[in-house]
Design a protein around this motif. Structure first.
Motif, PDB file in Angstrom:
ATOM      1  N   CYS A   9      -7.883  -0.647 -12.392  1.00 28.48           N
ATOM      2  CA  CYS A   9      -6.254  -0.975 -12.698  1.00 28.48           C
ATOM      3  C   CYS A   9      -5.631   0.018 -12.072  1.00 28.48           C
ATOM      4  O   CYS A   9      -4.566  -0.062 -11.678  1.00 28.48           O
ATOM      5  N   ASP A  10      -6.221   1.317 -12.079  1.00 29.12           N
ATOM      6  CA  ASP A  10      -5.327   2.525 -11.444  1.00 29.12           C
ATOM      7  C   ASP A  10      -5.504   2.149  -9.805  1.00 29.12           C
ATOM      8  O   ASP A  10      -4.355   2.553  -9.299  1.00 29.12           O
ATOM      9  N   LEU A  11      -6.271   1.781  -9.297  1.00 28.87           N
ATOM     10  CA  LEU A  11      -6.573   1.569  -7.832  1.00 28.87           C
ATOM     11  C   LEU A  11      -5.400   0.508  -7.441  1.00 28.87           C
ATOM     12  O   LEU A  11      -4.902   0.851  -6.513  1.00 28.87           O
ATOM     13  N   TYR A  12      -5.613  -0.670  -8.445  1.00 32.96           N
ATOM     14  CA  TYR A  12      -4.355  -1.653  -7.901  1.00 32.96           C
ATOM     15  C   TYR A  12      -3.172  -1.128  -8.164  1.00 32.96           C
ATOM     16  O   TYR A  12      -2.283  -1.646  -7.478  1.00 32.96           O
TER      17      TYR A  12
ATOM     18  N   GLU B 196      -0.632  -8.923  -8.341  1.00 32.65           N
ATOM     19  CA  GLU B 196      -1.338 -10.173  -9.114  1.00 32.65           C
ATOM     20  C   GLU B 196      -2.778  -9.608  -9.485  1.00 32.65           C
ATOM     21  O   GLU B 196      -3.038  -9.985 -10.689  1.00 32.65           O
ATOM     22  N   ALA B 197      -3.503  -8.875  -8.714  1.00 30.91           N
ATOM     23  CA  ALA B 197      -4.742  -8.207  -9.040  1.00 30.91           C
ATOM     24  C   ALA B 197      -4.626  -7.364 -10.347  1.00 30.91           C
ATOM     25  O   ALA B 197      -5.508  -7.451 -11.137  1.00 30.91           O
ATOM     26  N   LEU B 198      -3.542  -6.546 -10.333  1.00 33.61           N
ATOM     27  CA  LEU B 198      -3.339  -5.569 -11.350  1.00 33.61           C
ATOM     28  C   LEU B 198      -3.190  -6.246 -12.734  1.00 33.61           C
ATOM     29  O   LEU B 198      -3.820  -5.929 -13.644  1.00 33.61           O
ATOM     30  N   ASN B 199      -2.358  -7.302 -12.660  1.00 31.63           N
ATOM     31  CA  ASN B 199      -2.019  -8.171 -13.784  1.00 31.63           C
ATOM     32  C   ASN B 199      -3.201  -8.871 -14.465  1.00 31.63           C
ATOM     33  O   ASN B 199      -3.590  -8.804 -15.654  1.00 31.63           O
ATOM     34  N   GLU B 200      -3.880  -9.346 -13.515  1.00 34.74           N
ATOM     35  CA  GLU B 200      -5.610  -9.970 -14.046  1.00 34.74           C
ATOM     36  C   GLU B 200      -6.301  -8.793 -14.773  1.00 34.74           C
ATOM     37  O   GLU B 200      -6.912  -9.182 -15.618  1.00 34.74           O
TER      38      GLU B 200
END
Length: 84
Positions: free
Chosen positions: A18-21, A39-43
């Motif tokens: 999450c931190d990276l995204y 989108e990747a963060l939300n998933e």
């Protein structure tokens, strides 16, 4: 390694993802790249929430309720900073 330790490792890993995204979304310079990271963060945040809920149900992630007095103190502290 037991189930609790595996879940703890999984939770720590997904928090790192999450931190990276998040940083990818912040630093992206095109809208399509930003959207992909967003989108990747939300998933990933959804997965993090599901892992946390399962750990909490099993008593593996105990939390304490904050005292109202402490909540008010923190709120006042940050409201003072915002009004300065």
């Amino acid at each position: 390694m037991g189930d609790k330790e595996k879940m703890e490792d999984l939770l720590m890993s997904i928090k790192g993802v999450c931190d990276l995204y998040l940083h990818g979304a912040i630093e992206s310079n095109t809208s399509n790249v930003h959207c992909a990271f967003d989108e990747a963060l939300n998933e990933s945040l959804k997965m993090q929430s599901e892992i946390y809920q399962k750990m909490e149900q099993k008593g593996w992630y105990p939390t304490e309720k904050a005292e109202q007095k402490k909540i008010r103190q923190v709120k006042q502290k940050f409201e003072g900073r915002m009004n300065a």
